[in-house]
Enzyme design. Structure first.
Site, PDB file in Angstrom:
ATOM      1  N   SER A 151       0.821  -1.147  -0.095  1.00 32.35           N
ATOM      2  CA  SER A 151      -0.011  -0.121  -0.018  1.00 32.35           C
ATOM      3  C   SER A 151       0.889   1.321   0.092  1.00 32.35           C
ATOM      4  CB  SER A 151      -0.997  -0.007   1.167  1.00 32.35           C
ATOM      5  OG  SER A 151      -1.967   1.107   1.325  1.00 32.35           O
ATOM      6  N   ASP A 322      -8.647  -6.459  -5.040  1.00 30.62           N
ATOM      7  CA  ASP A 322      -8.114  -5.153  -4.470  1.00 30.62           C
ATOM      8  C   ASP A 322      -8.793  -4.286  -5.342  1.00 30.62           C
ATOM      9  OD1 ASP A 322      -6.913  -2.790  -3.663  1.00 30.62           O
ATOM     10  OD2 ASP A 322      -4.949  -3.627  -3.613  1.00 30.62           O
ATOM     11  N   HIS A 355      -7.962  -5.361  -0.486  1.00 27.09           N
ATOM     12  CA  HIS A 355      -6.569  -4.596  -0.291  1.00 27.09           C
ATOM     13  C   HIS A 355      -5.846  -4.813   0.811  1.00 27.09           C
ATOM     14  CE1 HIS A 355      -3.661  -1.249  -0.727  1.00 27.09           C
ATOM     15  NE2 HIS A 355      -3.832  -0.902   0.436  1.00 27.09           N
TER      16      HIS A 355
END
Length: 377
Positions: A151, A322, A355
């Site tokens: 991320s 995601d 995610h």
């Protein structure tokens, strides 16, 4: 080296600076909180930098001092793990702008003797990376075996390879993007506005009041947390099931605005627990840094230029559910790496968890990271 005061858990340094920032401002002094695991080889060649995501911190493989919870990436980092602390020297630093010991809006401004609050300079992902480079200089690490992040941590890994290519032998970029889309920015703006609309925010000067903008920060966390999950995962975990109550163990509609649905209760819990460990102003600053991130813009509008003739080896990983940073974003990174002549491998992994899959137990991700790290020349 094992007894060197620079190494271990709960470390911090203060560097005099000034450190130039992308905004044109300069920051001084620069506090960096970090932890290390394992021992650094005599030649310094076994160092791996872990870059954390928005709401994470330096406690990658140790108990969190505020929550008492285990480190956020224990399945990945530790003895015998893919990032093996018996073999590698692992460094994880709290990012600039955060609230777990590194310089941020809650830090004291030496000019005033009070917290910086909104007087803290706006920072970028590249500024975070510059601060980490200063830390590595302090630790005597010239070159990283690898920089690893998911991320926002993946953004930092990309920025590391573009900003300090000679210092990074390999980069592992997980569930990340090379720039924020309009949708990404939009979700962050909802969170920022929730914080700034809280009457306790006081224009950011809430530190002396003893009351934090907890309601606004909780809503910001709730909105963001939805983006970390997948629809399939939410449906499987909660569906439309009602929340059990003492007077209704099976759950019943209140015909009011209590948390009737289990998913509502879950999100409220996420929001409330987040307030206990994170600073509202830090949330504003870090989300702004993520929104400003655009690696192509930093290199004349061409992402491939960021990796031109790079000797860094890249491993790019995405997850099929995601939707925050979908696989298409990772493919764009890989195409730019190929166009820039960089060595790159890419894999899309299947996961129902969206995610957040990179933070959860993922044997497939563990195998990818383990194999790639061991293959680094």
């Amino acid at each position: 080296m094992s007894h060197d005061a620079r190494f271990g858990l709960g470390r911090s340094i203060t560097l005099a600076g000034p450190m130039p920032l992308d905004s044109g401002a300069a920051l001084a002094p620069v506090d960096i909180a970090y932890e290390t695991h394992g021992q650094l080889d005599a030649d310094g060649g076994n160092a791996i930098l872990i870059c954390h995501a928005l709401t994470m911190d330096q406690h990658v493989a140790s108990l969190h001092p505020r929550t008492g919870k285990p480190g956020w990436w224990l399945q990945m980092v530790g003895p015998g793990k893919p990032i093996d602390t018996d073999r590698y020297f692992v460094v994880c630093a709290n990012v600039l702008g955060s609230c777990l010991g590194s310089s941020g809006p809650a830090s004291i401004n030496p000019a005033t003797g009070a917290p910086w609050a909104m007087g803290f300079p706006v920072i970028t992902i590249r500024d975070m990376v510059r601060a980490q480079a200063m830390l590595l200089d302090h630790l005597g690490i010239a070159t990283l075996r690898a920089v690893v992040g998911g991320s926002m941590g993946g953004m930092q890994a990309l920025s590391w390879a573009a900003t300090y290519p000679a210092r990074v032998r390999a980069a592992i970029v997980i569930a990340a993007t090379a720039r924020h889309t309009a949708q990404n920015i939009a979700f962050h703006e909802v969170g920022r506005q929730a914080i700034m609309a809280d009457p306790r925010w006081l224009g950011g000067d809430y530190y002396a009041s003893g009351e934090v903008p907890s309601a606004g920060l909780a809503v910001a966390r709730m909105a963001a947390h939805i983006t970390y999950l997948s629809e399939a995962g939410l449906t499987e975990k909660f569906g439309r099931r009602l929340q059990a109550r003492p007077d209704s163990p099976q759950g019943a509609k209140s015909f009011g605005f209590d948390a009737d649905f289990q998913v509502e209760s879950y999100l409220r819990h996420q929001g409330i627990s987040f307030v206990d460990r994170f600073d509202a102003n830090s949330y504003l600053y870090i989300t702004r840094a993520m929104d400003y991130f655009d690696l192509a813009e930093e290199h004349g509008g061409k992402l491939a230029r960021a990796f031109r003739s790079s000797a860094t080896r890249f491993c790019v990983v995405s997850f099929d559910t995601d939707w925050l940073y979908p696989t298409a974003e990772s493919r764009s990174i890989v195409r730019a790496l190929n166009a820039g002549g960089a060595a790159a491998s890419f894999v899309e992994l299947a996961s129902p968890f969206g995610h957040d899959a990179f933070l959860l137990d993922s044997p497939a991700l563990n195998r990818v990271v383990d194999g790639f790290v061991k293959a680094i020349p």
